[in-house]
Motif scaffolding. Structure first.
Motif, PDB file in Angstrom:
ATOM      1  N   VAL A  27      89.502  45.443  40.103  1.00  0.00           N
ATOM      2  CA  VAL A  27      89.136  45.662  41.664  1.00  0.00           C
ATOM      3  C   VAL A  27      89.812  47.186  41.810  1.00  0.00           C
ATOM      4  O   VAL A  27      91.092  47.326  41.351  1.00  0.00           O
ATOM      5  N   ILE A  28      89.054  48.276  42.368  1.00  0.00           N
ATOM      6  CA  ILE A  28      89.528  49.388  42.732  1.00  0.00           C
ATOM      7  C   ILE A  28      89.133  49.613  44.162  1.00  0.00           C
ATOM      8  O   ILE A  28      87.866  49.321  44.875  1.00  0.00           O
ATOM      9  N   VAL A  29      90.049  50.103  45.069  1.00  0.00           N
ATOM     10  CA  VAL A  29      89.916  50.368  46.368  1.00  0.00           C
ATOM     11  C   VAL A  29      90.220  51.938  46.350  1.00  0.00           C
ATOM     12  O   VAL A  29      91.332  52.522  45.938  1.00  0.00           O
ATOM     13  N   GLY A  30      89.215  52.706  46.895  1.00  0.00           N
ATOM     14  CA  GLY A  30      89.247  54.142  46.866  1.00  0.00           C
ATOM     15  C   GLY A  30      89.092  54.735  48.272  1.00  0.00           C
ATOM     16  O   GLY A  30      88.519  53.832  49.184  1.00  0.00           O
ATOM     17  N   SER A  31      89.375  56.110  48.515  1.00  0.00           N
ATOM     18  CA  SER A  31      88.905  56.722  49.765  1.00  0.00           C
ATOM     19  C   SER A  31      87.976  57.345  49.910  1.00  0.00           C
ATOM     20  O   SER A  31      87.213  57.309  48.795  1.00  0.00           O
ATOM     21  N   VAL A  32      87.316  57.569  51.031  1.00  0.00           N
ATOM     22  CA  VAL A  32      86.243  58.123  51.102  1.00  0.00           C
ATOM     23  C   VAL A  32      85.932  59.840  50.654  1.00  0.00           C
ATOM     24  O   VAL A  32      85.181  60.015  49.889  1.00  0.00           O
ATOM     25  N   ASP A  33      87.134  60.476  50.132  1.00  0.00           N
ATOM     26  CA  ASP A  33      87.200  61.551  49.573  1.00  0.00           C
ATOM     27  C   ASP A  33      87.306  61.727  48.008  1.00  0.00           C
ATOM     28  O   ASP A  33      87.609  62.508  47.444  1.00  0.00           O
ATOM     29  N   GLY A  34      87.393  60.297  47.527  1.00  0.00           N
ATOM     30  CA  GLY A  34      87.255  60.198  45.870  1.00  0.00           C
ATOM     31  C   GLY A  34      88.525  59.664  45.431  1.00  0.00           C
ATOM     32  O   GLY A  34      88.762  59.367  44.242  1.00  0.00           O
ATOM     33  N   ASN A  35      89.883  59.471  46.344  1.00  0.00           N
ATOM     34  CA  ASN A  35      91.112  59.235  45.853  1.00  0.00           C
ATOM     35  C   ASN A  35      90.948  57.730  45.749  1.00  0.00           C
ATOM     36  O   ASN A  35      90.849  56.904  46.422  1.00  0.00           O
ATOM     37  N   ARG A  36      91.955  57.421  44.605  1.00  0.00           N
ATOM     38  CA  ARG A  36      92.254  55.908  44.343  1.00  0.00           C
ATOM     39  C   ARG A  36      93.375  55.360  45.149  1.00  0.00           C
ATOM     40  O   ARG A  36      94.536  56.124  45.195  1.00  0.00           O
ATOM     41  N   ILE A  37      93.205  54.540  45.960  1.00  0.00           N
ATOM     42  CA  ILE A  37      94.333  53.802  46.867  1.00  0.00           C
ATOM     43  C   ILE A  37      95.138  52.906  46.123  1.00  0.00           C
ATOM     44  O   ILE A  37      96.442  52.957  45.974  1.00  0.00           O
ATOM     45  N   TRP A  38      94.330  51.866  45.393  1.00  0.00           N
ATOM     46  CA  TRP A  38      94.999  51.064  44.577  1.00  0.00           C
ATOM     47  C   TRP A  38      94.058  50.485  43.705  1.00  0.00           C
ATOM     48  O   TRP A  38      92.725  50.393  43.893  1.00  0.00           O
ATOM     49  N   GLY A  39      94.430  49.775  42.424  1.00  0.00           N
ATOM     50  CA  GLY A  39      93.664  48.932  41.562  1.00  0.00           C
ATOM     51  C   GLY A  39      94.446  47.694  41.244  1.00  0.00           C
ATOM     52  O   GLY A  39      95.542  47.551  41.427  1.00  0.00           O
ATOM     53  N   LYS A  40      93.481  46.852  40.738  1.00  0.00           N
ATOM     54  CA  LYS A  40      94.176  45.477  40.349  1.00  0.00           C
ATOM     55  C   LYS A  40      93.096  44.925  39.389  1.00  0.00           C
ATOM     56  O   LYS A  40      91.984  44.896  39.712  1.00  0.00           O
ATOM     57  N   ASP A  41      93.775  44.217  38.220  1.00  0.00           N
ATOM     58  CA  ASP A  41      92.901  43.552  37.498  1.00  0.00           C
ATOM     59  C   ASP A  41      93.260  41.997  37.546  1.00  0.00           C
ATOM     60  O   ASP A  41      94.309  41.449  37.251  1.00  0.00           O
ATOM     61  N   LEU A  42      92.283  41.236  38.073  1.00  0.00           N
ATOM     62  CA  LEU A  42      92.228  39.817  38.199  1.00  0.00           C
ATOM     63  C   LEU A  42      92.106  39.230  37.037  1.00  0.00           C
ATOM     64  O   LEU A  42      90.731  38.871  36.635  1.00  0.00           O
ATOM     65  N   LYS A  43      92.975  38.536  36.315  1.00  0.00           N
ATOM     66  CA  LYS A  43      92.751  38.150  34.981  1.00  0.00           C
ATOM     67  C   LYS A  43      92.105  36.664  34.962  1.00  0.00           C
ATOM     68  O   LYS A  43      92.163  36.079  35.867  1.00  0.00           O
ATOM     69  N   GLY A  44      91.279  36.846  33.945  1.00  0.00           N
ATOM     70  CA  GLY A  44      90.427  35.538  33.956  1.00  0.00           C
ATOM     71  C   GLY A  44      89.661  35.043  34.950  1.00  0.00           C
ATOM     72  O   GLY A  44      89.092  33.870  35.134  1.00  0.00           O
TER      73      GLY A  44
END
Length: 1170
Positions: free
Chosen positions: A139-156
């Motif tokens: 899962v990646i959450v980014g801003s409108v200008d292309g910057n990454r806000i946070w990311g997460k890997d939901l295993k399984g």
């Protein structure tokens, strides 16, 4: 609502489409398919001409751009409307963000994770963040200008869907196994969603779609479900929020591929396929539901497999991706609206309010009235009234029918216990029905006044600018009837009514006919379809039926036939059948005329024969006088707060158009034959107007007779009495509203009087004034005055008071002039006007009251006296607390009420403990004795409270001064009485009254009258003795203290004899000191402890000093001589032995001659020394 396919676009190369998305703001359509296909399309925007015609389906593409960049199949496309960005991804995991530049789309950003494929992307409500979910759980959450806000890997986990909540605080993740997990906006797991729609089902089901309506256009009612979750097996649940434990459950019975809400969250579209019973292949369908799970419509779509759908921003179209085609369907929504008395009533939702905003738009005057209605169900109109059906309470199953007039004023509410799913209305009844029962409410309204009655009222009005109102009173319930069908298996599906009958349609196809107002069942009819909408013609002989598929059929209610069994059957199904019908309206004045809306065409039928169609998508308001009034609700609801009169369209039917063309091209005589063959009052009126234009009075009169226009007949008669052709032409021009032309003709004939009369009738007083200034006549002065006053009224009605004053001055309208001065707060002008009026003018009281309202007492009194109303003048003075003036006026005009008024006001002040205000009131009104009594009361209370002696002395002095003023007043009254007697006037009564008043004052309280100064004297000597003692003048202090023995009734004895003992001891006059102690020890007011203290002190003093004192003083000689009437000097406290001394003119107290030179004011009363 009604929906039909309107357009089909083929994708070049027969490339199969996978996804489609319609930009709600700019109207761009993005579609993605196999082999990297990505296209952006845009339908042509409507021209102004097309809007005015109400064409709802533009056909051509204005944008058709292919975007290059993807190599794999494009699987996800999503718009960011706020920032005009398009985000796309393909099967290889490549994400591209596109931006609009100079009308074309270009790459802005590219992202390729190269590990997994993107399954879903979602922008939040404000377009600031995007959440991207990959199939492998990333899962990646980014801003409108292309910057990454946070990311997460939901295993399984395998992700397939994502959506944001409206407040961007919650994320919903759809899993491949059908579960939905709730996370916060930082990626922290909260809880699994409860999936009620999958209860009792086994196996794994894929999520077909999750869509959360963000409330951008408001909600159709508070707490409306807005989160839709649907599975590929057709099970769907609609929730109010992510934790809703009681969602709306739907079983669509189809294989679902996609779902989406419309722009305002009122309709959920569910796209998929259904197994056809007679065929092996599946049928593509789109089902439409309300947020509460009610099924609205089903749309069948050709093609093999549907892959996606998307709504247009206004909710009037829907795009469907089927195979390698895009199908467009037009939607005719079931707006909550109605039309009554030239007023369009419509409702819409706003994001800032939970209620429906109901607008009453007067199309004639272009004025609108807005009401906010909670839980609105429907709007029904008839004649001059409308009924709003609403839910009374969210928690109680009770509903309200509110009868309103055409400006939205509620006239009468009626509470009912059945849900008003269907409501119809006649001029006497409101009928509401649920699926099981119907409710009839008979109402009655007051008769409207005719023009003649209004004129009669206007003539009988009082002179002046009074307005009269004609109230429309709704009488309370006359008849309420509830007809129930308990546990029916044949629910109600439609109702309609006329003045005579009520028709109730049932789902089985049966129609029940009831008579009105008795509500007895008369007949049952059987139809071949289930009615969705019923409509009766004007004579209740035929009913039009529109079914769920949009098929229009007709049924003749009164035809009698013999069936195959030989039985007589009432009612006949007519052969006419029309498809794709979404609205129809019968003519009010012809039972064979009706208008039908099919797709984007309007057909007018006469005797079941259609005329040529008219291109429009408007909703029919009314059909009357061979004219159809239509309203473009689609356009109005794009900007509902500012409706445009251009969106009201009038269509003339063919017979009216043909008649007008015949009259213009062929002539009146030939046209009259055509109208004779096709008679209608409107056509006869058209002929009459054409004949008038050509001064063919005979034909005009005949035509007016045929259309029963009495006013027109009278006008023709009047024209026949005129000799001049030009005069006739001028009258005709005025009749048709060509007033400029008529005026010019009158002036050319040198008939300025007629031109003036015309303008006066029209109320165009500005033009009247211009005409009057161009000539002269005997009656011009009066007319000129009338014109000035009328123009003044014009400005006054618009609150332009300064302009109004100018014209009222010229029109010498003093009444309106006074009102304008008052509104302008020009009180000097108002005073000048009052001064200029003659005595007893009827306007003077009104002006006086204007002054009273702003507190201008003097001017008000002057005006009242000028119109000989002294009592009102006195009342004004009392009201404004000008008591001096009130008493003076009362005396001047021999009024007796002032005493009672004064007493009442003083009592009011005393109740509020405003004693000083009451004293001041009495003093100003010259009621000195009453003021003195109150002042003595205050002084006594202050003395009891052991206040400062100087303060108490001042209060007693004020009391005594008021008594002195009372004496002077009585003395003056007696003198005036004597003077009157000397002059020979009959004043014995006044003299006697004055004497009695004096006697009453003197005898009412000796302390107040005879000894008014005793209190002041007591505290004066009390203060003087202490001052002398502290200065060391012990002899003078002792003499002054000895005087205090006479004032035990005013000053407490313990204080008097304590001071006397102190002074005597200081003077070493122990005999006097001893007598003072004896007096102190004998006082009953002392406590035993205090008495013991005095005895101990006396013992201590007199064991050291013998109380005998032999030295004789002058004072002793005087006191022993028994002559106690010598005056006392209030400056020293000593007796005055000399013959020459100074006496105060106010308090009549004395000071030694040698002492008075040291004072500028009397030591006791503080009045100036003369």
């Amino acid at each position: 609502m009604f929906i039909y396919l309107s357009k089909k676009i083929a994708i070049p190369g027969n490339v199969r489409l996978r996804c489609i998305s319609w930009n709600k703001d700019q109207g761009f359509i993005a579609c993605g398919g196999e082999d990297g296909l990505l296209k952006v399309l845009k339908l042509e925007t409507q021209t102004d001409e097309a809007k005015l015609k109400g064409l709802a389906a533009p056909s051509n593409l204005s944008v058709n751009q292919t975007l290059e960049g993807h190599s794999g199949s494009v699987q996800v496309v999503t718009w960011n409307e706020q920032y005009q960005k398009l985000t796309t991804s393909d099967q290889n995991g490549l994400i591209i963000v596109w931006m609009l530049y100079k009308g074309a789309w270009y790459e802005e950003m590219i992202n390729n994770r190269n590990k997994s494929v993107v399954r879903s992307m979602s922008w939040n409500a404000d377009g600031q963040k995007i959440c991207i979910v990959y199939e492998d759980g990333a899962v990646i959450v980014g801003s409108v200008d292309g910057n990454r806000i946070w990311g997460k890997d939901l295993k399984g986990t395998h992700l397939c869907h994502v959506t944001w909540s409206s407040d961007s605080k919650v994320l919903l993740f759809g899993m491949a196994n059908g579960e939905i997990h709730i996370y916060d906006n930082q990626g922290n797991f909260i809880v699994k969603m409860k999936l009620s729609c999958l209860v009792n089902l086994t196996g794994a089901f894929n999520i077909a779609g999750i869509h959360w309506y963000h409330g951008t256009e408001g909600y159709i009612e508070p707490g409306c479900p807005c989160l839709a979750v649907c599975y590929d097996n057709g099970r769907c649940q609609i929730m109010r929020d992510e934790n809703d434990q009681n969602p709306v459950l739907i079983d669509t019975g189809m294989s679902v591929v996609c779902i989406q809400w419309n722009h305002c969250g009122s309709v959920l579209a569910v796209a998929g396929s259904l197994k056809a019973t007679s065929q092996d292949k599946d049928v593509n369908i789109v089902q439409f539901y309300t947020p509460f799970g009610e099924h609205l419509r089903t749309l069948k779509v050709p093609g093999k497999q549907m892959s996606a759908l998307s709504w247009e921003g206004s909710g009037l179209k829907i795009a469907l991706a089927v195979d390698s085609y895009i199908y467009f369907a037009n939607i005719r929504p079931d707006y909550k609206w109605g039309y009554c008395s030239n007023t369009v009533v419509y409702a819409y939702t706003r994001p800032d309010r939970p209620e429906y905003c109901v607008v009453f738009w007067d199309t004639k005057n272009n004025e609108k009235y807005v009401k906010y209605v909670k839980s609105l169900i429907s709007i029904t109109t008839y004649g001059d009234f409308c009924v709003l059906a609403t839910k009374a309470d969210e928690n109680q199953p009770q509903y309200v029918l509110v009868l309103c007039n055409s400006i939205g004023t509620p006239l009468d509410p009626k509470y009912i216990d059945i849900g008003p799913l269907f409501v119809t209305m006649t001029k006497t009844h409101v009928i509401a029905a649920s699926k099981e029962a119907f409710y009839i409410w008979q109402y009655r309204v007051a008769k409207k006044l005719t023009a003649m009655e209004i004129n009669q009222l206007a003539r009988t009005r009082k002179e002046g600018r009074e307005r009269f109102y004609v109230p429309i009173v709704v009488l309370t319930l006359v008849l309420v009837l509830l007809v129930c069908f308990q546990g029916t298996r044949d629910p109600i599906c439609a109702i309609t009514a006329s003045d005579k009958i009520l028709l109730v349609g049932r789902e089985s196809g049966t129609i029940q006919r009831y008579s009105l107002p008795s509500v007895g069942i008369v007949q049952k009819y059987t139809l071949n379809c289930r009615a969705y909408q019923l409509s009766l013609n004007c004579n209740s002989s035929r009913v039009a039926i529109i079914d769920l598929s949009g098929v229009l059929t007709f049924f003749d209610l009164d035809t009698r036939l013999i069936d195959s069994t030989g039985q007589q059957v009432i009612g006949e199904q007519l052969k006419l059948e029309r498809k794709d019908v979404w609205d129809m309206k019968w003519a009010k004045d012809n039972p064979d005329l009706f208008a039908v809306m099919e797709k984007t065409r309007m057909y007018v039928f006469r005797n079941l024969d259609p005329e040529e169609p008219i291109q429009t998508s408007g909703y029919i308001c009314s059909f009357e006088d061979l004219e159809i009034k239509s309203v473009l609700l689609d356009e109005i609801l794009k900007n509902p707060e500012h409706p445009n009169k251009d969106y009201i369209i009038n269509f003339e039917i063919r017979s009216l158009r043909d008649s007008r063309a015949l009259i213009e091209e062929v002539g009146i005589e030939e046209s009259s034959q055509f109208i004779e063959d096709n008679p209608h009052p409107r056509l006869w009126r058209l002929l009459a107007e054409a004949a008038l234009q050509k001064l063919d009075l005979q034909t005009a009169e005949q035509a007016f007779v045929r259309c029963k226009d009495y006013q027109g007949i009278k006008f023709v008669k009047r024209l026949g009495n005129l000799q001049s052709e030009s005069m006739k032409q001028a009258e005709v021009a005025a009749y048709f509203g060509r007033f400029e032309e008529a005026e010019r003709m009158y002036l050319d004939m040198d008939r300025r009087d007629l031109a003036l009369g015309l303008r006066i009738k029209l109320g165009d007083w500005f033009r009247v004034l211009q005409l009057l200034k161009t000539g002269s006549g005997d009656s011009d002065d009066a007319l000129l005055e009338q014109a000035h006053n009328a123009i003044g009224d014009y400005f006054a009605d618009r609150q332009k008071w300064v302009n109004a004053v100018q014209y009222y001055v010229q029109g010498r309208n003093q009444e309106r002039l006074a009102e304008c001065y008052y509104m302008l707060e020009d009180y000097q002008g108002l005073e000048n006007l009052a001064n200029s009026l003659p005595e007893n003018n009827k306007l003077l009281p009104d002006i006086a009251y204007m002054f009273v309202r702003v507190g201008m007492c003097e001017q008000a009194v002057s005006a009242f006296l000028k119109c000989n109303r002294p009592k009102d003048a006195v009342d004004t003075c009392v009201h404004l607390n000008q008591w001096n003036k009130a008493v003076e006026l009362a005396k001047d005009h021999n009024m007796k009420e002032i005493g009672s008024l004064l007493a009442r006001y003083a009592t009011h002040l005393l109740e509020k403990n405003k004693i000083l205000d009451a004293i001041e009131l009495y003093r100003k009104a010259n009621y000195f004795f009453d003021a003195a009594k109150l002042m003595f009361k205050i002084a006594d209370e202050e003395a009891k409270r052991r206040a400062k002696p100087l303060r108490v002395k001042k209060l007693y002095v004020l009391s005594a001064l008021l008594i002195e003023q009372c004496h002077e007043q009585c003395h003056e009254q007696m003198q005036n009485a004597q003077r009157g007697k000397v002059k020979g006037k009959s004043s014995e009564t006044a003299s006697a009254l004055a004497g009695l008043l004096e006697e009453d004052v003197l005898s009412s309280a000796n302390r107040f009258a005879d000894n008014a100064w005793r209190g002041a004297e007591a505290y004066h000597f009390f203060i003087l003795a202490q001052r002398q003692l502290y200065k060391g003048s012990v002899d003078a202090a002792l003499k002054t203290a000895l005087h205090l023995q006479d004032y035990e009734d005013i000053i407490p004895a313990v204080e008097i004899y304590s001071l006397l003992a102190l002074c005597a001891c200081a003077h070493r006059a122990f005999d006097i000191c001893s007598k003072a102690f004896v007096k102190l020890e004998s006082l009953e007011t002392l406590s035993p402890e205090q008495r013991q203290q005095y005895e101990d002190l006396a013992l201590e003093i007199f064991t050291k000093h013998c109380p005998k004192y032999n030295k004789k003083s002058d004072l002793d000689d005087v006191l022993e001589s028994g002559d106690g009437k010598l005056p006392v000097c209030v400056a020293t406290g000593d007796l005055i032995m000399e013959y020459r001394f100074w006496m105060c003119s106010v308090c009549k107290h004395c000071v030694k001659a040698k002492e008075i030179s040291n004072y500028n004011f009397c030591p006791l009363c503080h009045s100036p020394v003369a």
